[in-house]
Design a protein around this motif. Structure first.
Motif, PDB file in Angstrom:
ATOM      1  N   ASN A  82      -3.026  -7.708  51.422  1.00  0.00           N
ATOM      2  CA  ASN A  82      -1.993  -6.930  51.562  1.00  0.00           C
ATOM      3  C   ASN A  82      -0.843  -7.348  52.155  1.00  0.00           C
ATOM      4  OD1 ASN A  82      -0.733  -4.604  53.813  1.00  0.00           O
ATOM      5  ND2 ASN A  82      -1.650  -3.427  51.887  1.00  0.00           N
ATOM      6  N   LEU A  94      -1.945   1.416  36.861  1.00  0.00           N
ATOM      7  CA  LEU A  94      -1.419   2.515  37.807  1.00  0.00           C
ATOM      8  C   LEU A  94      -2.220   3.353  38.122  1.00  0.00           C
ATOM      9  CD1 LEU A  94       2.464   2.438  36.280  1.00  0.00           C
ATOM     10  CD2 LEU A  94       1.798   1.020  38.272  1.00  0.00           C
ATOM     11  N   ILE A  95      -1.968   4.282  39.173  1.00  0.00           N
ATOM     12  CA  ILE A  95      -2.909   5.436  39.526  1.00  0.00           C
ATOM     13  C   ILE A  95      -2.256   6.787  38.553  1.00  0.00           C
ATOM     14  CG2 ILE A  95      -3.850   6.939  41.127  1.00  0.00           C
ATOM     15  CD1 ILE A  95      -4.325   4.544  42.774  1.00  0.00           C
ATOM     16  N   PHE A  98      -0.923   9.537  40.629  1.00  0.00           N
ATOM     17  CA  PHE A  98       0.391   9.388  41.324  1.00  0.00           C
ATOM     18  C   PHE A  98       1.728   9.214  40.688  1.00  0.00           C
ATOM     19  CE2 PHE A  98      -1.732   7.242  45.120  1.00  0.00           C
ATOM     20  CZ  PHE A  98      -2.636   8.475  45.608  1.00  0.00           C
ATOM     21  N   ALA A 102       4.701   7.066  44.332  1.00  0.00           N
ATOM     22  CA  ALA A 102       3.669   6.985  44.923  1.00  0.00           C
ATOM     23  C   ALA A 102       2.805   5.713  44.869  1.00  0.00           C
ATOM     24  CB  ALA A 102       2.816   8.379  44.849  1.00  0.00           C
ATOM     25  N   GLU A 105       4.462   3.002  46.658  1.00  0.00           N
ATOM     26  CA  GLU A 105       4.154   3.223  48.015  1.00  0.00           C
ATOM     27  C   GLU A 105       2.539   2.646  48.765  1.00  0.00           C
ATOM     28  OE1 GLU A 105       4.796   7.157  49.703  1.00  0.00           O
ATOM     29  OE2 GLU A 105       6.745   7.253  48.588  1.00  0.00           O
ATOM     30  N   MET A 106       1.721   2.515  47.560  1.00  0.00           N
ATOM     31  CA  MET A 106       0.493   2.451  47.873  1.00  0.00           C
ATOM     32  C   MET A 106       0.206   1.194  48.848  1.00  0.00           C
ATOM     33  SD  MET A 106      -2.908   3.172  45.404  1.00  0.00           S
ATOM     34  CE  MET A 106      -3.133   1.524  44.687  1.00  0.00           C
ATOM     35  N   PRO A 107       0.603   0.358  48.668  1.00  0.00           N
ATOM     36  CA  PRO A 107       0.361  -1.171  49.216  1.00  0.00           C
ATOM     37  C   PRO A 107       0.866  -0.700  50.624  1.00  0.00           C
ATOM     38  CG  PRO A 107       1.109  -1.871  47.187  1.00  0.00           C
ATOM     39  CD  PRO A 107       1.459  -0.261  47.253  1.00  0.00           C
ATOM     40  N   TYR A 110      -1.487   1.392  52.945  1.00  0.00           N
ATOM     41  CA  TYR A 110      -2.553   0.552  53.422  1.00  0.00           C
ATOM     42  C   TYR A 110      -2.289  -0.209  54.523  1.00  0.00           C
ATOM     43  CZ  TYR A 110      -5.428   2.666  49.641  1.00  0.00           C
ATOM     44  OH  TYR A 110      -6.138   3.520  48.847  1.00  0.00           O
ATOM     45  N   LYS A 115       5.336   7.432  56.509  1.00  0.00           N
ATOM     46  CA  LYS A 115       6.184   7.834  55.490  1.00  0.00           C
ATOM     47  C   LYS A 115       7.603   7.376  54.854  1.00  0.00           C
ATOM     48  CE  LYS A 115       5.342  11.860  52.769  1.00  0.00           C
ATOM     49  NZ  LYS A 115       5.240  13.266  52.801  1.00  0.00           N
ATOM     50  N   ARG A 118       8.360   3.780  54.127  1.00  0.00           N
ATOM     51  CA  ARG A 118       7.464   3.780  52.812  1.00  0.00           C
ATOM     52  C   ARG A 118       8.173   4.179  51.690  1.00  0.00           C
ATOM     53  NH1 ARG A 118       2.503   6.471  54.488  1.00  0.00           N
ATOM     54  NH2 ARG A 118       2.814   7.858  52.867  1.00  0.00           N
ATOM     55  N   ARG A 154       5.285  -2.287  42.798  1.00  0.00           N
ATOM     56  CA  ARG A 154       4.237  -2.161  43.588  1.00  0.00           C
ATOM     57  C   ARG A 154       3.756  -3.389  44.212  1.00  0.00           C
ATOM     58  NH1 ARG A 154      -1.126   0.125  40.914  1.00  0.00           N
ATOM     59  NH2 ARG A 154      -1.079  -1.812  39.891  1.00  0.00           N
TER      60      ARG A 154
END
Lengths: 219, 406
Positions: A82, A94-95, A98, A102, A105-107, A110, A115, A118, A154
């Protein structure tokens, strides 16, 4: 920055041992752009996974700056990834649920970043990769090149010192490939070490160092 | 933690089509659970209320009589549950309730206007000896007893009690006399045979005082065919009453070789039918709720397992992005909690509506805040159960292997 010494990786399957890497040693300095190329199955992705701490070598040592990666536990490796490593994959990964924002923002999530911060950093990164107008789009609403840009944004979210790219242009057309490579080069010039795996030798001119692999060895 | 909650919320929103079924399922189940709980609580309240009412009223739990056939056709025998029956039942069921009263009956027959109201009992001499030995009286060829709760016993063997309500009887100055009110009466055998001078009316007899007369000496015209004897039982647990009463009746039928008939007092019939209705209703709802709960728990766990397997790639990516295993587990649990929580809240509302609409019940069903405690608890247990089922699957995700497969 990175020192791999005599790295070997063997996979065991039904009594048969397959060597993916054989006695590989590699040194990468801070700020370098390294391209590892070779044919399919030559072990370049395995090497990248070991560099990304997603896989552990069977033999050899891996030092990242002053850290002996082999001594880290699973939970410590998550934290290490991370903080220090960004990943870019050929299939973007990618998810789908999301938005682009989003996903970026993921890493940061974690990493425990709030927010607001981020959101601000993710927006900056998406602007940097030229997707300021598609922040709210989901992956299915983006082209392949755009998805890879999101994946790059990301990977840079947590400001890693090392960016690992596994065939990032493998699914892209020529023009998009050039755009993505130019973007990676720019990121590299801003100080991030980039190690990229590809089977496309034509991309070698982007690199400071080119590593050719065959049969699990550096040749 | 906060990011895990936010991510879980997004995942719920994005998978709402799948989760909608889970939410609907949980809403229905929770609704039934709330209704079942409300029914149960209301039943408990109703049982308490009924118990109070019937205790106050000295409910006759068994009103049964031996048929005329038992004594032989043509005999104008007084008939009723025997004292031996009472002793037999009391001994057998002493741990199930209090046999508070054993003798009652109302005999509204005697000779013209002399005894307008009387009470009768059948009992063995031993019993009267034990109970009223101090008041033993000798009536010549007949034996008699007097004392609190008894007037006099004449004759050996079975005896019959006769008393008038409001009468006060005590032992007289002579061994063969009784003091009834201010007047003292001596009992001669002839008196027993039908001329007891109780016509001196205005005698106040407490109903607890009794007078026994021998059945062998029963004069012409004594006895009647419509005498019933009542056994009154206060059960420890109201809910046991229907079953126990049925059991006692079976025993009495067996004891009297089938020459036994019975009927419940109206109050008892009402009591039993209400108890049975309540029990049936509770049983039904409890059964439905338990089945629903099992279906829900396994259904939700199954759906979550499928989702987890579909998301292996996402978990692998999350690991690559620096997620810990507990991040993934927390996200998943939050997701299930949100879905189950939504289902539970909607279910509580549904349960409230169902409770309000429940008008066909054998008793008034009322909603109370306590009715939602069990469903809410279950809404926490179902995700935990789901978590236990699916977490091994999450743990088994190998980022490298997963991404290679993609």
């Amino acid at each position: 920055m990175i020192t791999l010494s005599n790295i070997s990786k063997k996979y065991q399957g039904r009594g048969v041992s397959t060597a993916a890497l054989n006695d590989v040693s590699l040194r990468v300095d801070q700020g370098e752009f390294v391209i590892i190329y070779g044919k399919s199955g030559c072990g370049k992705s395995t090497l990248l996974n070991i560099l990304g701490t997603m896989d552990k070598p069977t033999d050899g040592t891996y030092h990242f700056k002053d850290t002996d990666i082999g001594s880290l536990k699973f939970s410590e490796l998550s934290q290490f990834r991370n903080r220090h490593i960004g990943f870019i994959f050929q299939s973007f990964y990618l998810i789908n649920e999301f938005t682009a924002l989003a996903n970026v923002e993921m890493p940061l999530g974690y990493a425990g970043i709030g927010k607001g911060e981020r959101r601000r950093r993710a927006e900056e990164l998406l602007k940097m990769v030229g997707l300021e107008n598609k922040m709210k789009n989901k992956p299915s609403q983006l082209s392949g090149g755009e998805q890879q840009r999101v994946a790059i944004a990301r990977s840079l979210a947590a400001a890693p010192s090392l960016l690992l790219a596994d065939e990032p242009t493998g699914n892209l057309d020529e023009k998009t490939t050039d755009d993505i490579m130019a973007l990676l080069k720019r990121i590299n010039q801003e100080g991030t070490t980039v190690i990229m795996v590809t089977h496309n030798v034509d991309l070698a001119h982007y690199a400071d160092k080119v590593v050719h692999m065959a049969d699990g060895r550096i040749v | 933690m906060r990011y895990s909650i936010q991510k879980a919320a997004v995942m719920v929103r994005e998978n709402i089509k799948i989760y909608l079924w889970v939410i609907v399922e949980l809403t229905l189940i929770t609704g039934v659970l709330v209704l079942a709980d409300a029914t149960h609580r209301s039943a408990d309240r109703e049982i308490g209320r009924l118990s109070e009412i019937y205790q106050d009223q000295e409910i006759y739990l068994i009103y049964n009589f031996l048929s005329e056939e038992y004594f032989g056709a043509g005999e104008r025998a007084a008939c009723g549950i025997t004292l031996q029956d009472f002793m037999f039942l009391r001994e057998r069921y002493s741990d199930r309730g209090a046999f508070q009263y054993y003798v009652y009956d109302h005999l509204s027959l005697y000779e013209d206007g002399v005894f307008q109201e009387m009470y009768l009992v059948w009992g063995s001499e031993e019993f009267f000896e034990r109970q009223f030995g101090k008041g033993r009286m000798d009536f010549g060829s007949l034996k008699g007893y007097a004392g609190p709760g008894a007037g006099a016993l004449l004759s050996g063997g079975d005896a019959m009690l006769v008393a008038s309500p409001g009468m006060e009887i005590s032992i007289g100055s002579q061994p063969d006399s009784l003091l009834i009110g201010d007047a003292e009466y001596r009992f001669e055998p002839a008196d027993v045979s039908g001329t007891i001078p109780l016509s001196q009316a205005n005698i106040i007899i407490d109903s607890a005082w009794c007078l026994f007369l021998p059945i062998e000496e029963r004069p012409e015209g004594w006895g009647q065919t419509n005498i019933g004897t009542t056994l009154s039982i206060c059960f420890e647990d109201f809910r046991e009453a229907p079953e126990l009463i049925q059991e006692m009746i079976s025993l009495l039928i067996e004891r009297h070789e089938g020459k036994f008939s019975y009927r419940h007092s109206d109050v008892l019939s009402d009591y039993i039918s209400r108890a049975e209705a309540i029990l049936n209703e509770i049983d039904l709802f409890s059964f439905i709720a338990k089945v629903c709960l099992c279906v829900a728990a396994f259904g939700i766990a199954g759906i979550m397992m499928i989702l987890v397997r579909r998301r292996r790639k996402e978990y692998a990516i999350s690991y690559a992005m620096g997620a810990h295993k507990w991040n993934i587990c927390m996200e998943l649990l939050f997701e299930v909690f949100m879905v189950c929580g939504t289902g539970s809240v909607l279910g509580c509302l549904l349960g409230f509506l169902l409770t309000c609409l429940q008008t066909q019940s054998a008793f008034p069903v009322q909603f109370s805040a306590g009715c939602v405690s069990v469903p809410v608890l279950l809404s926490l247990l179902i995700p935990l159960f789901t978590g236990i089922v699916i977490l091994p699957d999450v743990n088994a995700v190998n980022p490298m292997e997963t991404m290679k497969c993609e």
